[in-house]
Design a protein around this motif. Structure first.
Motif, mmCIF file in Angstrom:
data_model
loop_
_atom_site.group_PDB
_atom_site.id
_atom_site.type_symbol
_atom_site.label_atom_id
_atom_site.label_comp_id
_atom_site.label_asym_id
_atom_site.label_seq_id
_atom_site.Cartn_x
_atom_site.Cartn_y
_atom_site.Cartn_z
ATOM 1 N N SER A 139 0.855 -1.005 -0.045
ATOM 2 C CA SER A 139 0.026 -0.077 0.057
ATOM 3 C C SER A 139 0.733 0.770 0.186
ATOM 4 O O SER A 139 0.022 2.028 -0.526
ATOM 5 N N THR A 140 1.636 0.886 0.746
ATOM 6 C CA THR A 140 2.848 2.464 0.816
ATOM 7 C C THR A 140 4.187 2.753 -0.222
ATOM 8 O O THR A 140 4.523 3.744 -0.687
ATOM 9 N N GLY A 141 4.295 0.911 -0.808
ATOM 10 C CA GLY A 141 5.211 1.097 -2.163
ATOM 11 C C GLY A 141 6.663 1.132 -1.002
ATOM 12 O O GLY A 141 7.551 1.455 -1.997
ATOM 13 N N VAL A 142 7.092 1.111 0.295
ATOM 14 C CA VAL A 142 8.247 0.775 0.449
ATOM 15 C C VAL A 142 8.748 -0.584 0.525
ATOM 16 O O VAL A 142 8.328 -1.372 0.542
ATOM 17 N N ASN A 143 10.292 -0.190 -0.012
ATOM 18 C CA ASN A 143 10.871 -0.936 -0.762
ATOM 19 C C ASN A 143 12.365 -0.824 0.293
ATOM 20 O O ASN A 143 13.385 -0.692 -0.108
ATOM 21 N N ASN A 144 12.400 -0.344 1.446
ATOM 22 C CA ASN A 144 13.589 -0.032 1.834
ATOM 23 C C ASN A 144 14.785 -1.397 2.451
ATOM 24 O O ASN A 144 14.023 -2.420 2.795
ATOM 25 N N ARG A 145 15.895 -0.668 2.498
ATOM 26 C CA ARG A 145 16.632 -1.425 3.019
ATOM 27 C C ARG A 145 16.169 -2.254 4.004
ATOM 28 O O ARG A 145 16.754 -4.085 4.840
ATOM 29 N N ARG A 146 16.084 -1.229 5.537
ATOM 30 C CA ARG A 146 15.578 -1.710 6.606
ATOM 31 C C ARG A 146 14.613 -2.706 6.887
ATOM 32 O O ARG A 146 14.273 -3.385 7.734
ATOM 33 N N THR A 147 13.523 -2.397 6.081
ATOM 34 C CA THR A 147 12.307 -3.459 5.927
ATOM 35 C C THR A 147 12.528 -5.175 4.813
ATOM 36 O O THR A 147 12.291 -6.199 6.051
ATOM 37 N N GLU A 148 13.394 -4.758 4.760
ATOM 38 C CA GLU A 148 14.339 -6.446 3.869
ATOM 39 C C GLU A 148 14.978 -6.879 5.266
ATOM 40 O O GLU A 148 14.130 -7.937 5.533
ATOM 41 N N LEU A 149 15.789 -6.041 5.436
ATOM 42 C CA LEU A 149 16.629 -6.635 6.728
ATOM 43 C C LEU A 149 15.689 -7.179 8.031
ATOM 44 O O LEU A 149 15.950 -8.360 8.726
ATOM 45 N N PHE A 150 14.133 -6.138 8.122
ATOM 46 C CA PHE A 150 13.712 -6.725 9.142
ATOM 47 C C PHE A 150 12.969 -8.178 8.820
ATOM 48 O O PHE A 150 12.203 -9.208 9.947
ATOM 49 N N LEU A 151 12.251 -7.929 7.591
ATOM 50 C CA LEU A 151 12.398 -9.584 7.109
ATOM 51 C C LEU A 151 12.677 -10.657 7.347
ATOM 52 O O LEU A 151 12.055 -11.810 7.659
ATOM 53 N N LYS A 152 13.422 -10.487 6.325
ATOM 54 C CA LYS A 152 14.947 -11.876 6.490
ATOM 55 C C LYS A 152 15.329 -12.395 8.474
ATOM 56 O O LYS A 152 14.890 -13.079 8.425
ATOM 57 N N GLU A 153 15.497 -11.474 9.444
ATOM 58 C CA GLU A 153 15.525 -11.455 10.650
ATOM 59 C C GLU A 153 14.243 -12.232 11.214
ATOM 60 O O GLU A 153 14.430 -13.130 11.909
ATOM 61 N N HIS A 154 12.940 -11.866 10.900
ATOM 62 C CA HIS A 154 11.830 -12.212 11.190
ATOM 63 C C HIS A 154 11.969 -13.874 10.540
ATOM 64 O O HIS A 154 11.326 -14.841 11.268
#
Length: 237
Positions: A139-154
Motif C-alpha cells: 500500500s505504501t510502496g516502501v521497499n527500503n533496506r531496513r524493511t528487507e532486513l527486518f523481514l529476513k531476520e523475522h
C-alpha cells in the motif's frame, strides 16, 4: 458385565489397544507434516483438506479411547461381581496393566493434540503479522533496506523456532518411548517373579528330577566301570 467373560473383554481391550497404537502413530505423523509446511506455502484447499483429516482422526481417536475405557470398566465389574473367578489377584493385575496402557495412550493423544493446536495458533499469528507487513509494503510502496532486513531476520527467527520445536518434540517422544518400554520390562519381571513365588512346588519337583538324573548317571557309570574291570581281568587271564 456378567454376560461377558473376562477373557473376551481382555481380547477386546487388546484389539482396541493395537488399533489405538497404529492410529496414534498416523496422527502424530500428520500433525508433524502439517506443522512442517510453511504457513505461506499452504493453499486454502490443502489446509482445508488436512484440517478435515485431522478433525476426523481426532474424533476417531477420542471414540477409541472411550471404547477402551468402557471395556476396562466392564472388566472391573466382572472382577467385582458375585461368583467371579477365584484368581482375582491375577485378574486385577491384568486390569491394572490395561488401565496403565489406556492412561499412556490418552496422555500421548492429548499432548500431541494440544501441542499441534498451540503450534498452529502461533503460526497463524505469525502469518497474520507477515501478511500485515506485506500489505503495508504494497500500500505504501516502501521497499527500503531496513524493511528487507527486518523481514529476513523475522524469517530466520521463525525457522530457528521451528527447528527447536521439532528437536524438543523428538526428544520428548524418545523419552516417553523409553519410559514406556521400561514399564513393560518391569511388568514382565514382576510377572515372572510372581509366577515363581506362586508355584514353589514346581521348583522343588525340578530339583528332585535333577538329583535323580545325577544319581542314575553315577550308578550307570559305576556299572560300566565294574564291567570294564571284569572284562580286562578276563582278557589278561
Amino acid at each position: 458385565a456378567r454376560s461377558f467373560s473376562f477373557f473376551y473383554l481382555r481380547k477386546q481391550a487388546r484389539q482396541l489397544e493395537n488399533e489405538l497404537d497404529l492410529k496414534l502413530v498416523s496422527f502424530s505423523k500428520l500433525c508433524t507434516s502439517y506443522s512442517n509446511h510453511d504457513q505461506r506455502s499452504r493453499s486454502n484447499s490443502f489446509s482445508q483438506s488436512q484440517d478435515n483429516v485431522l478433525v476426523a482422526m481426532t474424533t476417531e481417536l477420542e471414540h477409541l479411547l472411550t471404547k477402551l475405557s468402557t471395556v476396562n470398566d466392564k472388566m472391573a465389574e466382572y472382577i467385582n461381581s458375585p461368583g467371579a473367578s477365584s484368581h482375582n489377584a491375577a485378574l486385577m493385575h491384568t486390569l491394572q496393566r490395561h488401565r496403565d496402557i489406556l492412561k499412556d495412550y490418552s496422555h500421548e493423544f492429548y499432548k500431541t493434540k494440544n501441542n499441534f493446536y498451540t503450534l498452529r495458533e502461533r503460526e497463524d499469528l505469525l502469518g497474520s503479522v507477515h501478511r500485515d507487513i506485506e500489505s503495508y509494503k504494497s500500500s505504501t510502496g516502501v521497499n527500503n533496506r531496513r524493511t528487507e532486513l527486518f523481514l529476513k531476520e523475522h524469517e530466520h527467527l521463525r525457522n530457528s523456532d521451528s527447528l527447536i520445536d521439532n528437536a524438543i518434540s523428538i526428544a520428548m517422544a524418545t523419552k516417553e518411548n523409553i519410559t514406556f518400554q521400561r514399564g513393560m520390562l518391569k511388568s514382565i519381571q514382576t510377572r515372572v517373579t510372581t509366577l515363581a513365588n506362586r508355584f514353589p512346588a514346581i521348583n522343588s519337583l525340578i530339583h528332585k528330577i535333577n538329583l535323580r538324573k545325577r544319581r542314575d548317571s553315577l550308578i550307570l557309570g559305576g556299572v560300566i566301570g565294574i564291567c570294564t574291570i571284569i572284562l580286562l581281568l578276563y582278557t589278561f587271564h
